[in-house]
Write a protein that holds these residues in place. Structure first.
Motif, short mmCIF file in Angstrom:
data_model
loop_
_atom_site.label_atom_id
_atom_site.label_comp_id
_atom_site.label_asym_id
_atom_site.label_seq_id
_atom_site.Cartn_x
_atom_site.Cartn_y
_atom_site.Cartn_z
N THR A 1 0.83 -1.21 0.00
CA THR A 1 0.00 0.00 0.00
C THR A 1 0.86 1.25 0.00
OG1 THR A 1 -1.59 -1.24 1.30
CG2 THR A 1 -1.94 1.12 1.16
N TYR A 2 2.00 1.22 0.71
CA TYR A 2 2.80 2.43 0.86
C TYR A 2 4.07 2.44 0.02
CZ TYR A 2 -0.55 3.20 4.43
OH TYR A 2 -1.74 3.38 5.06
N THR A 3 4.36 1.34 -0.67
CA THR A 3 5.55 1.38 -1.54
C THR A 3 5.18 1.17 -3.01
OG1 THR A 3 5.92 -0.95 -1.03
CG2 THR A 3 7.19 0.65 0.21
N TRP A 4 4.20 0.32 -3.28
CA TRP A 4 3.78 0.09 -4.66
C TRP A 4 2.64 1.03 -5.04
CZ3 TRP A 4 3.31 -6.01 -4.83
CH2 TRP A 4 4.60 -6.55 -4.63
N GLY A 5 2.03 1.66 -4.03
CA GLY A 5 0.97 2.62 -4.30
C GLY A 5 -0.43 2.06 -4.24
N SER A 6 -0.55 0.76 -4.03
CA SER A 6 -1.90 0.19 -3.98
C SER A 6 -1.87 -1.11 -3.19
CB SER A 6 -2.41 -0.07 -5.40
OG SER A 6 -3.56 -0.86 -5.36
N THR A 7 -2.98 -1.38 -2.47
CA THR A 7 -3.01 -2.59 -1.66
C THR A 7 -3.02 -3.84 -2.53
OG1 THR A 7 -4.25 -1.34 -0.03
CG2 THR A 7 -4.25 -3.72 0.22
N PHE A 8 -3.89 -3.83 -3.55
CA PHE A 8 -3.93 -4.96 -4.48
C PHE A 8 -3.55 -4.46 -5.86
CE2 PHE A 8 -6.76 -6.26 -1.09
CZ PHE A 8 -6.22 -7.49 -0.79
N THR A 9 -2.43 -4.92 -6.35
CA THR A 9 -2.01 -4.55 -7.69
C THR A 9 -2.14 -5.79 -8.56
OG1 THR A 9 0.23 -5.05 -7.01
CG2 THR A 9 -0.40 -2.76 -7.01
#
Lengths: 220, 80
Positions: free
Chosen positions: A98-106
């Protein structure tokens, strides 16, 4: 007390992991910031899960070779503890994402395929609950367990390694190579693997002993 | 009976704790321990939090282990 030394070792190593993991110096790279410290807690969950599922499939094979229900108790206990650690690993991973890839489920292959693998193992536990005859339950779930393990390795390890992924350990970002993990971090990461695995084995032995007591009239 | 007494004690302690929370004051005490916990953006507070949780889990596992051992011993005696 002599047979409990490895539990004390697990507690010692994990205490070291928690203290050193939060306080020692790590390289700050990219969007990770301080969250790289999650390496000492997120990755060992998967090591524990693989350990448990390996124990589980070995005991399923041993059950099928002699139809000893004790082996089935071992396999089901390891399966349950393995799913528990898998869920922990997945939850910590989604929070991290959530905080490094920008989304909880990618649409990241590792995340998606791991979810599939976990669902297969949850189906193993549900399958066990759905059959009331003990011998039939043991045989069918042992066969299912072997198929589940045969899917686990390609789903969570081989396919994510062949395609591009945000997760370390993919085609574009190979993990566990000699150069890509900071030496300082390895000083905590490798003990963390050992410590968390010992803890999971401890929990596993407790579940096994409970299951054997529960079925003591059959095991006589 | 023991369980009732235990839960009563727990309730009393928790009520007392809530009174403490009402009378809160900012902790501005100096001293080596307080200095240590405030250093480095208070990261040591969270290290302490995790150590407490970890200690709780370990104590729980040990008590579970002892309970199961007791049951196993009883089962062993019954068979003889």
């Amino acid at each position: 007390m002599a047979k409990h030394w490895w539990k004390a070792l697990a507690v010692l190593i994990l205490t070291y992991t928690i203290i050193a993991g939060f306080t020692h110096k790590i390289p700050i790279i990219g969007t990770n910031g301080q969250s790289s410290r999650g390496l000492y807690f997120h990755v060992p969950m998967w090591v524990c899960m693989y350990t448990m599922f390996t124990i589980s499939v070995i005991n399923s094979l041993r059950y099928l070779s002699g139809y000893d229900l004790r082996k089935d108790a071992l396999a089901s206990a390891a399966g349950g503890v393995g799913v528990f650690y898998g869920v922990l690993g997945f939850a910590t991973g989604t929070l991290w994402a959530t905080y490094t890839w920008g989304s909880t489920f990618t649409s990241d292959p590792k995340q998606m395929l791991t979810a599939v693998a976990l669902l297969i193992y949850m189906a193993y536990l549900v399958l066990r609950m759905s059959i009331s005859d003990i011998d039939k339950r043991a045989r069918i779930s042992a066969v299912f367990n072997i198929f589940a393990f045969a899917l686990l390795i390609p789903l969570t390890y081989i396919i994510p390694r062949m395609v591009d992924s945000l997760h370390p350990g993919s085609a574009s970002t190979p993990g566990f190579a000699s150069k890509d993990t900071d030496n300082n971090m390895k000083m905590v990461l490798y003990p963390a693997f050992i410590g968390w695995t010992l803890l999971s084995v401890w929990i596993f032995t407790l579940v096994v002993r409970y299951k054997k007591l529960e079925l003591k009239n059959i095991f006589k | 009976m023991i369980n009732k007494a235990f839960s009563f004690c727990c309730t009393c302690v928790l009520l007392l704790l809530s009174l403490l929370a009402n009378a809160q004051q900012q902790n501005t005490e100096k001293g080596p321990v307080n200095e240590f916990f405030r250093s480095n953006d208070k990261i040591y507070v969270i290290v302490g939090v995790l150590l407490i949780i970890f200690a709780g889990i370990i104590i729980f596992l040990i008590s579970l282990e002892r309970k199961i051992s007791r049951l196993e011993r009883r089962d062993h005696q019954e068979r003889q």
